[in-house]
Every structure is written in C-alpha cells, then in structure tokens.
Design an enzyme around this catalytic site. Structure first.
Site, mmCIF file in Angstrom:
data_model
loop_
_atom_site.group_PDB
_atom_site.id
_atom_site.type_symbol
_atom_site.label_atom_id
_atom_site.label_comp_id
_atom_site.label_asym_id
_atom_site.label_seq_id
_atom_site.Cartn_x
_atom_site.Cartn_y
_atom_site.Cartn_z
ATOM 1 N N PHE A 127 0.851 -1.653 0.192
ATOM 2 C CA PHE A 127 -0.096 0.389 0.096
ATOM 3 C C PHE A 127 0.736 1.118 -0.067
ATOM 4 O O PHE A 127 1.586 1.690 0.301
ATOM 5 C CB PHE A 127 -0.873 -0.167 1.277
ATOM 6 C CG PHE A 127 -2.285 -1.228 0.989
ATOM 7 C CD1 PHE A 127 -2.872 -1.085 -0.064
ATOM 8 C CD2 PHE A 127 -2.022 -2.033 2.455
ATOM 9 C CE1 PHE A 127 -4.105 -2.042 0.722
ATOM 10 C CE2 PHE A 127 -3.235 -2.170 2.442
ATOM 11 C CZ PHE A 127 -3.826 -3.017 1.194
ATOM 12 N N GLU A 128 0.285 2.179 -0.751
ATOM 13 C CA GLU A 128 1.318 3.388 -0.715
ATOM 14 C C GLU A 128 1.684 3.975 0.537
ATOM 15 O O GLU A 128 2.913 5.031 0.082
ATOM 16 C CB GLU A 128 0.898 3.942 -1.963
ATOM 17 C CG GLU A 128 -0.109 5.339 -1.620
ATOM 18 C CD GLU A 128 -0.507 5.893 -2.811
ATOM 19 O OE1 GLU A 128 -0.550 5.633 -3.794
ATOM 20 O OE2 GLU A 128 -1.630 6.978 -2.931
ATOM 21 N N GLY A 129 0.571 3.972 1.359
ATOM 22 C CA GLY A 129 0.834 4.511 2.391
ATOM 23 C C GLY A 129 2.444 4.041 3.001
ATOM 24 O O GLY A 129 2.882 4.874 4.032
#
Lengths: 317, 256
Positions: free
Chosen positions: B53-55
């Site tokens: 996930f890009e977080g």
C-alpha cells in the site's frame, strides 16, 4: 525555486542546534511562520495531519502560504477557504475516496481562486528527499510521457551520462517550515513516530525550521533508553508544542482513528454548499473556540472516545 | 448501484479482478476495489499474495470488517511484515519488486491511458478530479490491472488528460518516451475482461461476463473494440467468492 547550496548551508549554520528546551504554546509556534513561507505538512491524507498547528495558523490569519504535502485532504480545503494559502503542491487532493471528490477543492481550483499543482506521489517524496540530502534534484523513472509531467514547468528530461537512458529530473524541496505531529517527543524535539512514517523524516531534514506538535512530551531519559525509536533528531527541531488529540478529526496511529461521524458531517455540509459550508465550518470550529480544549469539546466526547477505542485496537492482535 | 442477478456491479468487479492475482505475486494495490480484491485473493486462492500500500505498508493482511478508508490509514498495517516510508515503498516499483500494479480509474482510452485529473479541457476543466496520487508512478513502472465501471463516458478514444500512462499513442510510444518497464495488462469491468493487442497496443475484449453480449460492451465504449463472435465467457462469481467478499466488507464501504 531551488535554494542555492550556499544559502542552504548558511541557513542551517545560523540555527541554534544545541540541546535546549523548545516547548511553547500553539500561538507562539504560529508566530514562527511568516506570511508567504513555504510550509510542508507532515502525515498523509487523513493520517497524522498536524491539524492543531494548521488550526493555529488559520486563526492567526496567515496569508499566502505556499503549501506542500504528499496527499492533501480536508486541511487543504480549509487552507484555501481561510485565505491562508492559494497554492498547494501535492499528488492527490480530496477529502478521501469514501467521501467522493471534494466540492471545496473543486470550487477554489475550477474558479482559479487557488491552485492545485499536481505532482506524482513518488516525485513529491523524491523532492523532499533531495532537499534532505542537500542536493538540488533527483532523477526518476516515472511521470515521463504523461500530461502530469507536461503541466510542470520545473522538471527536466535528462539523458543519463552513464547509460544514455531517458530519466526525469525533479527539483529539491527545501521548505521554510515543516509541520509534523508525533505520538511523543522530549522537550528538545527528539521525536518518536509510531506506525506509518509517510514522508515526515525527509520533510524534517529538508526544512529550514521544524515545528513539532506532540500527543505528549516525555523525558530525555526515556528517549535515550530507546534511541533507535527516534525518527527526527533534536538538532532539526525549533519548536515543541504538546497538543493532545492534535490531529483530530484526522488519525494519529495507535492512539485514535479518523473521527468518521465528524468527517461525514464535514462532507455533507460542504457538498451541499462548498463555499458556504466550509465558511460555516471555519467559523464554528476554527474561529469561535477560545482554545484547543474548546475545539475538542465541540468535536464531542463520544466522538473522541470512539476514535480512541478504534485507534488503540491496532495493538489488539 | 444496480443489481445484476444476485450480485452488484462492484461485487462482480471485485471477484473478477481478484481472480487475476496469483499466489506468490507482489501487488501494489490502490484504495477501493483493488484493495478489496487483493484482500479477497489472499482469502481465496492466494494466501501468499504480498500486498503493498502506498502509505508505506509491505505484506499486510487486512482484517475483515475493518477496511481502511485510505491506503494511508492505520487499518492498512494489520499483520504487515514491514512499514516503510511512502517514498521507499514507491521506490520498490522503480527497483522492480512489483509484479502487478492494481488500481481503479475515472476515465480510460483505447491505449489504456488513465485520467484522474481533469474532465474537459485541463486549462478550463468541467471537473477538477483529485489527481494522480501514486497512480502515475504505479502505471509508469509496473504491469497493470485496472478495475473500473464500464460506461461510454469512461471509455473514450482519447482521455482529456493522461494522469497515469498506458501505452500512450500505442505501438512503441510508451517505450520511446522512456517508460521501459510495465504497461497495461488487463482492464476488468462489470461487463468484460479486456486486454491489449501485442503490436498496436489497442484495447480488445478477451472475455465477456455472464449474460453480457458483445454488442452491449461496444455500446458502452466510446471507441471501436472490434469484438468477434467467438469471445469466451467468464465463470459467474461463486457462492464461496461472494460470501468471502461480503464478510470482508459487511458495511459495503466498497461494494455498495
């Protein structure tokens, strides 16, 4: 727009980087930000947003701030609507996918009252990293061929001098001020950040000044017992403000999740009437409360308890 | 959302795109249907699917009933193998660690270019959309699966703005622009599974969903798909797939 290396070094040299106490009020910290400053905001979307510090800047009627952030949510709406900023550099700007496209962002950008300068997420990260590394640009392999690149004036196509490959150069970001909220730090500014780090480490080291807000201030002894947990060092920090629930109604990892009921309410009033709804929200939640505690009272104890119960549940498994 | 038989269009999208993910792969998933479909794949046929996930999350296992409202929210980190900075997780794309990029889209064109920035003339837009996020980086650097609703206004000959690059103008134009890796692999809609011609890089129909005829796909598409008469049909979502999906999203955050 890229700072000269001489200026960058001179600015760092001029800072008091000694181990000294920097605890102050939100209002005193707000006074460290000048109209027109480039302000970088830590966290991402509705997570670890330094809402309390932004709240203080908006209440202090700051103007013309150049804002940058990885991804921008409701705080971008409020910065535009309050007149604190008319220009945000970011990769994505809306309240959050579950709330649809922000009517406030649309209102201000489509009418050209404010500017949303769109960069890819990785390019924002590499720009802060270049700033943190003390170099003027970073090469990268995305954005080429797209209209995102086509709209940006400050990027350069580049042929690698070693391999001849096509690359894209993106300019360093060295913000005047970084606003970062953390779970805990000491009075000197040694900050521990739990969970997702986002771009905060690079932002802090790229900036000329760093204002930390923190859920609580711990002793320097506690920091020294686990120095591997320190993510931002005191030498880079200029102000420390203790603000419990300082991200509300956004999230602070492990302590509280987003205040969903409140964020649904915000989406509802701004969807009905973008300009009027956001003004009503600013009047009620930003300008009227006499202090941060009064703001939290307005958010409501039931909402705070719900967010805190959900937030702490991350450690249940 | 209109119901199509015993499942919604979003449920069909989630199940059909989930089937494309293989055990052992590393998938970079965006918020919404991609997050849901990747999480579903872990529970059905791909327990060893590594999600990014890009977080800044590597290898999580999201809890059923606690779907995150963004890929930066703490619920994304459940049972993760590692948390890293946003910049470092995106650099895994550039370094080549990602098998599949997986995202949604507002508008797509015949060469798989995605627009999530402007509807209308970018200089004077009808609608300013939220923008790229990590979309441009994922589409620039990884082989892509896109999941989106099949509507004529979304499937256009040429997008108003290329936010996330597909094959640009087709043929070799993507590679010529400097994007030497990745590219569009599949587009999954509520009507069909689509792919791209090896040479021209134009979109084509690979399979039709149960009860869907070729003409209705063409009628909902703003460019010629050249659909033949021998296009195979996909298997309808099974009870097992739908049950697992509804357990994941009981509040219908993403499958409404």
């Amino acid at each position: 727009m890229i700072k000269s290396y001489a200026q960058l070094r001179a600015e760092t040299a001029a800072r008091d980087r000694s181990l000294r106490e920097k605890v102050m009020s939100l209002e005193d910290a707000a006074a460290l930000v000048q109209d027109g400053d480039h302000v970088a905001i830590g966290g991402c979307t509705v997570s670890r947003t330094p809402i309390a510090m932004l709240w203080a800047l908006i209440r202090a009627r700051k103007q013309d701030l150049e804002i940058s952030r990885s991804i921008t949510s409701t705080e971008g709406d409020l910065l535009f609507a309050s007149g604190a900023s008319r220009h945000i550099q970011t990769s994505w700007f809306s309240q959050g996918i579950v709330w649809g496209v922000s009517k406030v962002m649309r209102h201000y950008t489509e009418s050209k009252q404010a500017r949303f300068e769109e960069w890819s997420h990785m390019s924002m990260g590499l720009r802060y990293r270049a700033g943190a590394m003390g170099i003027p640009f970073m090469p990268m392999r995305s954005m080429m061929g797209s209209d995102v690149a086509g709209q940006l004036a400050d990027i350069k196509p580049f042929d690698c001098p070693f391999t001849g490959e096509k690359l894209l150069l993106v300019p360093a970001l060295n913000p005047d001020v970084a606003l970062i909220h953390v779970q805990r730090c000491d009075a000197y500014g040694n900050a521990q950040i739990d969970g997702l780090q986002f771009m905060d480490g690079d932002i802090a080291m790229a900036a000329k000044r760093v204002i930390l807000t923190t859920e609580r201030i711990v002793s320097n002894d506690q920091i020294r017992r686990a120095p591997d947990h320190t993510k931002i060092p005191f030498i880079a920090v200029d102000a420390v403000v203790e603000v419990p629930y300082g991200c509300a109604p956004h999230e602070c990892y492990g302590l509280y999740e987003p205040f969903f009921t409140h964020l649904d309410y915000y989406a509802e009033i701004t969807t009905r009437d973008a300009a009027g709804g956001v003004r009503e929200y600013l009047d009620r939640y930003y300008y009227a409360p006499k202090n941060w505690a009064a703001y939290l009272e307005l958010l409501g104890l039931d909402n705070i308890l719900s967010a805190a119960r959900r937030g702490r549940s991350i450690y249940d498994v | 959302m209109s119901r199509n038989g015993s499942y919604t269009a979003s449920e069909l999208l989630a199940v059909m795109s989930c089937r494309l993910l293989k055990d052992g792969q590393t998938v970079f998933a965006g918020v919404g249907i991609p997050l849901l479909a990747a999480t579903l794949a872990q529970r059905l046929h791909a327990p060893g699917l590594t999600i990014l996930f890009e977080g800044g999350v590597l290898g999580p296992f999201v809890v059923a009933g606690e779907l995150p409202p963004s890929t930066n929210e703490q619920r994304c980190t459940r049972r993760a193998n590692m948390l890293l900075t946003i910049t470092d997780v995106l650099l895994l794309l550039q370094r080549g660690y990602v098998d599949v990029g997986f995202m949604g889209g507002a508008q797509i064109d015949c060469h798989g270019n995605l627009n999530s920035s402007f509807i209308g003339d970018p200089a004077k837009p009808k609608i300013r959309l939220p923008g790229t996020g990590g979309g441009n980086d994922i589409a620039s650097l990884a082989q892509m699966i896109v999941a989106m609703k099949h509507e004529k206004r979304r499937f256009v000959e040429k997008v108003d703005f290329i936010t996330s690059p597909g094959f640009l103008d087709g043929d070799t134009s993507r590679r010529d622009s400097g994007l030497v890796a990745g590219g569009m692999y599949r587009v999954v809609t509520d009507l069909a599974v689509l792919g791209f011609d090896d040479k021209s890089k134009r979109m084509k129909v690979l399979a039709l969903h149960p009860g869907v005829v070729g003409r209705s796909v063409q009628d909902n598409t703003g460019f010629d798909l050249g659909i033949g008469s021998d296009v195979p049909a996909t298997e309808p979502p099974s009870e097992r797939e739908l049950r697992a999906l509804r357990e994941l999203d009981p509040d219908r955050l993403y499958i409404a």
